[in-house]
Design an enzyme around this catalytic site. Structure first.
Site, PDB file in Angstrom:
ATOM      1  N   ASP A  57       0.855  -1.181   0.000  1.00  0.00           N
ATOM      2  CA  ASP A  57       0.000   0.000   0.000  1.00  0.00           C
ATOM      3  C   ASP A  57       0.897   1.239   0.000  1.00  0.00           C
ATOM      4  O   ASP A  57       1.578   1.533   0.983  1.00  0.00           O
ATOM      5  CB  ASP A  57      -0.889  -0.023   1.253  1.00  0.00           C
ATOM      6  N   HIS A  58       0.879   1.991  -1.119  1.00  0.00           N
ATOM      7  CA  HIS A  58       1.811   3.099  -1.289  1.00  0.00           C
ATOM      8  C   HIS A  58       1.488   4.293  -0.390  1.00  0.00           C
ATOM      9  O   HIS A  58       2.285   5.227  -0.274  1.00  0.00           O
ATOM     10  CB  HIS A  58       1.805   3.539  -2.762  1.00  0.00           C
ATOM     11  N   ARG A  59       0.322   4.274   0.269  1.00  0.00           N
ATOM     12  CA  ARG A  59       0.008   5.342   1.216  1.00  0.00           C
ATOM     13  C   ARG A  59       0.909   5.272   2.447  1.00  0.00           C
ATOM     14  O   ARG A  59       1.143   6.281   3.110  1.00  0.00           O
ATOM     15  CB  ARG A  59      -1.459   5.263   1.652  1.00  0.00           C
TER      16      ARG A  59
END
Length: 440
Positions: free
Chosen positions: A409-411
C-alpha cells in the site's frame, strides 16, 4: 432419550448471522456432525452441526432468521448411548467456506464505515424507494443496517447466495456514493461508482452461450478484491532470492522431518523468512485505522497463506507465526491446508492476519501482481523457482532462484521501503542456519 438444546458454536466474533438454509425438519434422525443449518456472514458460509446422534424434536429458528454464538436452534432427542458426545461438543468447530483474499485472488475485507455527518448526508441525498426496498432480497438485519445508513436497497447489487444483499454490499454501496460525492444515485450506470462501468452486450447475438453462476467464494470475494484494488494504491516490487543452499538443506532434512510427521515444504521456509523480515520492518506488520490518519502497529504476528481448494482460493491464518520454528510452521501449513480443502476451517482460523503469502510455485509462472488483503498493508507472491546462470566472481554458476512479487500500500510504504523489504527477505532466504534456529 434425553432432550437437549443445540446451540450455535463459536462464530469468531460475528453477530446476527443470517440463516440461508435449514437442512432438517422435526422428526429427522441425524448423526453426530450432521449439518443442520447453513449460515452466511460477510466472509463465509458455514454449517451448524449436530453435536450428537438423535432425532430432531423441534426447530427453534427458521430460514431468514438471525443467530449469534450460543443461540438455541433446535431441540434434539439424544440417543441414550451418546451423552458423552454432547459433553465433548461444548465448543464445536464451525465448518466454513470463507473468502480469500486475495491473492492470487486474495480476498479483501470491507471495513465498517465510521459514523460521520458527511457520510450520512451523501447517502441520504436520494430518497428511498419504499416499494423497491421492501422487495429487495435481504435479511432483517441487513434491512435494519440499511435503514440506519439511509441506503435504498433497491439500488444495491447483492453478491450473496441467489443475489441476496449482504451487509458488505451495503457498505460498498455507501463507499461508492462517498467516492462519487453527494447527490449521486449509484444505479449502476456509472454515476454512483465514480468510475466508468464496463458495458456488457447481449452475447447471444454473436452465438450460443451457456450461463453458469460464480461459485460462492468468488461471489463473496469479488467485491472485496475490487474494493481493495480501487481503494489501495498498489505498487508491486519484483525480486529474486537465491535458495540454492536452502533447497539443498530442505532435501537433506526431509526424511528427518517426515519421521516426525512433518512435510517440510519450501513454503515453510518462506514463511519463516517472512517472519524474520517483518520483525526488521514493523510498519509492514501494521494497518491504517478507520480515519486513515494513524498507523496501528500490531504486537502480534499472524500470517495468512493462500490455499487452493475445490471451493476456490481460501486464506487460512497461522496464529503467532513468530513463535513457531520452521517445523512448526510446516505442521500448521499442512493442518490448515487440509481443513481448507475439506471446507472445515473455523471463523477464527481465517481472521486476524497481518501479512499474506500467496505461493504459485507448485503451479508455475515467473511473477504476478497479488492484490493486498486489506486492511493488511502488503502481500507476498511467490512463483516457481528455477535454475539460472548467475554471474559470480567472474564466472557464471548455476543457482536456484525464487521469484518474489511484493505488493504494498503506497500510502504507507514507499518504493524504497518496498525494495529494502524484498532485499532483506532475499537475504533471509539465503541464511539457512538462521531459518533453522530454534525459536525462543
Amino acid at each position: 432419550m434425553a432432550s437437549r438444546e443445540i446451540l450455535v458454536p463459536d462464530l469468531g466474533g460475528f453477530k446476527d448471522v443470517a440463516i440461508i438454509d435449514v437442512l432438517v425438519k422435526p422428526g429427522d434422525r441425524v448423526e453426530a456432525d450432521t449439518p443442520l443449518l447453513t449460515l452466511e456472514t460477510e466472509k463465509a458460509t458455514m454449517d451448524v452441526p449436530s453435536p450428537a446422534a438423535g432425532v430432531i424434536e423441534k426447530l427453534l429458528v427458521q430460514k431468514g432468521g438471525l443467530v449469534s454464538t450460543g443461540t438455541a436452534v433446535a431441540l434434539l432427542a439424544v440417543d441414550a448411548s451418546a451423552p458423552s458426545a454432547m459433553a465433548a461438543a461444548a465448543a464445536p468447530t464451525v465448518p466454513a467456506v470463507p473468502t480469500a483474499p486475495t491473492a492470487p485472488p486474495m480476498p479483501a475485507a470491507v471495513k465498517p464505515l465510521p459514523a460521520a455527518p458527511a457520510a450520512a448526508s451523501a447517502v441520504q441525498a436520494s430518497s428511498i424507494n419504499e416499494a423497491g426496498f421492501a422487495a429487495a432480497h435481504a435479511s432483517p438485519g441487513v434491512r435494519r443496517f440499511a435503514r440506519e445508513l439511509g441506503v435504498d436497497l433497491s439500488r444495491v447489487r447483492g453478491t450473496g447466495l441467489k443475489g441476496r444483499i449482504v451487509e458488505g454490499d451495503v457498505k460498498a454501496h455507501v463507499k461508492s456514493l462517498l467516492t462519487a460525492g453527494a447527490g449521486t444515485t449509484g444505479t449502476g450506470t456509472g454515476s454512483g461508482s465514480g468510475l466508468p462501468r464496463v458495458q456488457i452486450p447481449d452475447f447471444t447475438q454473436f452465438g450460443a452461450v451457456e450461463v453458469k453462476p460464480l461459485g460462492r467464494v468468488k461471489r463473496i470475494s469479488g467485491p472485496r478484491l475490487h474494493a481493495s484494488w480501487v481503494n489501495l494504491p498498489h505498487v508491486t516490487q519484483f525480486d529474486e532470492a537465491d535458495i540454492t543452499d536452502l533447497e539443498a538443506m530442505r532435501v537433506k532434512l526431509k526424511d528427518r522431518a517426515a519421521a516426525q510427521g512433518v512435510k517440510l515444504t519450501p513454503l515453510a521456509f518462506v514463511l519463516r523468512a517472512v517472519v524474520r523480515t517483518l520483525q526488521q520492518f514493523p510498519h509492514f506488520n501494521a494497518s491504517l485505522d478507520a480515519s486513515g490518519e494513524n498507523l496501528v502497529f500490531k504486537k502480534y504476528l499472524h500470517l495468512g497463506f493462500a490455499a487452493d481448494t475445490p471451493n476456490g482460493l481460501l486464506v487460512p491464518v497461522i496464529r503467532d507465526a513468530d513463535k513457531k520454528d520452521v517445523y512448526e510452521l510446516a505442521r500448521a501449513l499442512a493442518v490448515l491446508s487440509e481443513k481448507a480443502r475439506a471446507g472445515k476451517l473455523s471463523g477464527p482460523e481465517m481472521q486476524g492476519g497481518c501479512f499474506t503469502v500467496s505461493s504459485l510455485g507448485g503451479i508455475g509462472g515467473t511473477a504476478f501482481t497479488p492484490i493486498i488483503n486489506a486492511p493488511e498493508l502488503a502481500i507476498l507472491g511467490v512463483s516457481r523457482s528455477q535454475m539460472k546462470p548467475v554471474y559470480r566472481d567472474g564466472v557464471f554458476v548455476p543457482r536456484m532462484m525464487l521469484p518474489l512479487s511484493l505488493s504494498y500500500d503506497h500510502r504507507v510504504i514507499d518504493g524504497a521501503d518496498g525494495a529494502r523489504f524484498s532485499t532483506a527477505l532475499a537475504a533471509q532466504l539465503a541464511d539457512v542456519p538462521g531459518l533453522l534456529e530454534a525459536v525462543p
